[in-house]
Scaffold this motif. Structure first.
Motif, short mmCIF file in Angstrom:
data_model
loop_
_atom_site.label_atom_id
_atom_site.label_comp_id
_atom_site.label_asym_id
_atom_site.label_seq_id
_atom_site.Cartn_x
_atom_site.Cartn_y
_atom_site.Cartn_z
N THR A 1 -8.97 -1.41 10.94
CA THR A 1 -7.56 -1.01 10.93
C THR A 1 -6.85 -1.66 9.76
O THR A 1 -6.77 -2.88 9.68
CB THR A 1 -6.87 -1.41 12.25
OG1 THR A 1 -7.52 -0.74 13.33
CG2 THR A 1 -5.40 -1.03 12.23
N ALA A 2 -6.32 -0.83 8.86
CA ALA A 2 -5.69 -1.35 7.64
C ALA A 2 -4.32 -1.95 7.89
O ALA A 2 -3.85 -2.78 7.11
CB ALA A 2 -5.59 -0.23 6.60
N MET A 3 -3.65 -1.53 8.96
CA MET A 3 -2.34 -2.10 9.30
C MET A 3 -2.59 -3.43 10.01
O MET A 3 -2.51 -3.54 11.24
CB MET A 3 -1.55 -1.13 10.16
CG MET A 3 -1.25 0.19 9.47
SD MET A 3 -0.24 0.02 7.98
CE MET A 3 1.39 -0.09 8.70
N ALA B 1 0.83 -1.21 0.00
CA ALA B 1 0.00 0.00 0.00
C ALA B 1 0.86 1.25 0.00
O ALA B 1 0.50 2.27 0.58
CB ALA B 1 -0.96 0.00 1.18
N THR C 1 -8.66 -6.31 7.05
CA THR C 1 -8.41 -5.39 8.16
C THR C 1 -8.56 -6.14 9.48
O THR C 1 -9.02 -7.29 9.52
CB THR C 1 -9.40 -4.21 8.14
OG1 THR C 1 -10.75 -4.73 8.18
CG2 THR C 1 -9.23 -3.36 6.90
N ALA D 1 2.06 -3.75 7.87
CA ALA D 1 1.08 -3.65 6.78
C ALA D 1 0.57 -5.00 6.34
O ALA D 1 -0.31 -5.08 5.48
CB ALA D 1 1.70 -2.92 5.60
N ASN E 1 -2.67 -5.09 3.92
CA ASN E 1 -3.41 -3.82 3.87
C ASN E 1 -4.32 -3.76 2.65
O ASN E 1 -3.88 -4.04 1.53
CB ASN E 1 -2.37 -2.69 3.83
CG ASN E 1 -2.95 -1.32 4.00
OD1 ASN E 1 -3.82 -0.91 3.26
ND2 ASN E 1 -2.44 -0.58 4.98
#
Length: 221
Positions: A183-185, A136, A178, A144, A155
């Motif tokens: 939460t994308a991390m 990302a 997620t 990530a 991610n």
């Protein structure tokens, strides 16, 4: 079946505070017994409370696999009784090793600015093929994504080119998702190996399904 979600140090960002391999998980001293038991039961690993240079963010600072452990320069780690693996310090100023190295037992993706010397140490210690890259567009590839010996979850903003590169170098299926309610991390909210996983306490049922699918815990018909 127990829902595999928990807090460590009273926070759902469990990947910041803990890390795991196929055989063991490292958690900070003071981790609650029920959290350690849930990790042990779901990942089928030995759980060790460790101390590293007076830091509790073990997941951010350490990267390990079945062959070895990586820690920052000038650091030491205590509490690894019974773990007979090489431990190497990376010399770079980029010292949050868990944040900048994504690895399983065969491959590692690392921060693109890591030195050649560090790349060599990672390859020798973890016994992996090492590649520089992003997820990302992020250089903190260790947070990530999450990589096991069965698959990767990364991610959701990862590009098609990045996903293809990950599939090529790891030779495993890669999916996006997620943790902890968006939460994308994903690495910050997930501990996983080929035997099981645990996620942060705010992770939703839908997110758990994505995790299970990506990491091979759901048989695809």
């Amino acid at each position: 079946m127990t829902i595999p979600t928990l807090d460590i140090m009273d926070t759902p960002v469990i990947g910041v505070f803990a890390t795991c391999t196929e055989d063991f998980a490292l958690v900070p001293c003071g981790t609650k017994v029920n959290a350690k038991d849930l990790i042990a039961d779901n990942l089928h690993v030995q759980v060790l409370e460790v101390i590293m240079s007076q830091s509790s963010v073990i997941g951010s600072m350490v990267r390990a696999n079945s062959s070895g452990l990586l820690i920052p320069r000038g650091s030491s780690i205590e509490g690894l009784e019974g773990i007979d693996l090489p431990i190497s310090n990376l010399p770079d100023k980029l010292n949050a090793i868990g944040n900048i190295v994504l690895a399983n037992d065969s491959t590692a993706l690392v921060h693109p600015e890591l030195s050649d010397h560090s790349i060599d140490i990672i390859a020798q210690t973890l016994k992996v093929d090492v590649h520089r890259g992003t997820i990302a567009g992020l250089k903190t590839v260790g947070m990530a994504g999450t990589a096991t010996n069965k698959g990767l979850l990364v991610n959701p903003k990862a590009t098609a080119k990045e996903l293809a590169f990950l599939e090529e170098i790891f030779d495993l299926p890669v999916d996006v998702g997620t943790t902890n309610y968006g939460t994308a991390m994903v690495g910050s909210g997930l501990l996983a190996n080929s035997k099981g996983y645990v996620a942060g306490s705010k992770t939703t049922g839908y997110e758990l399904g994505r995790i299970e699918g990506a990491l091979g815990f759901i048989v695809q018909e």
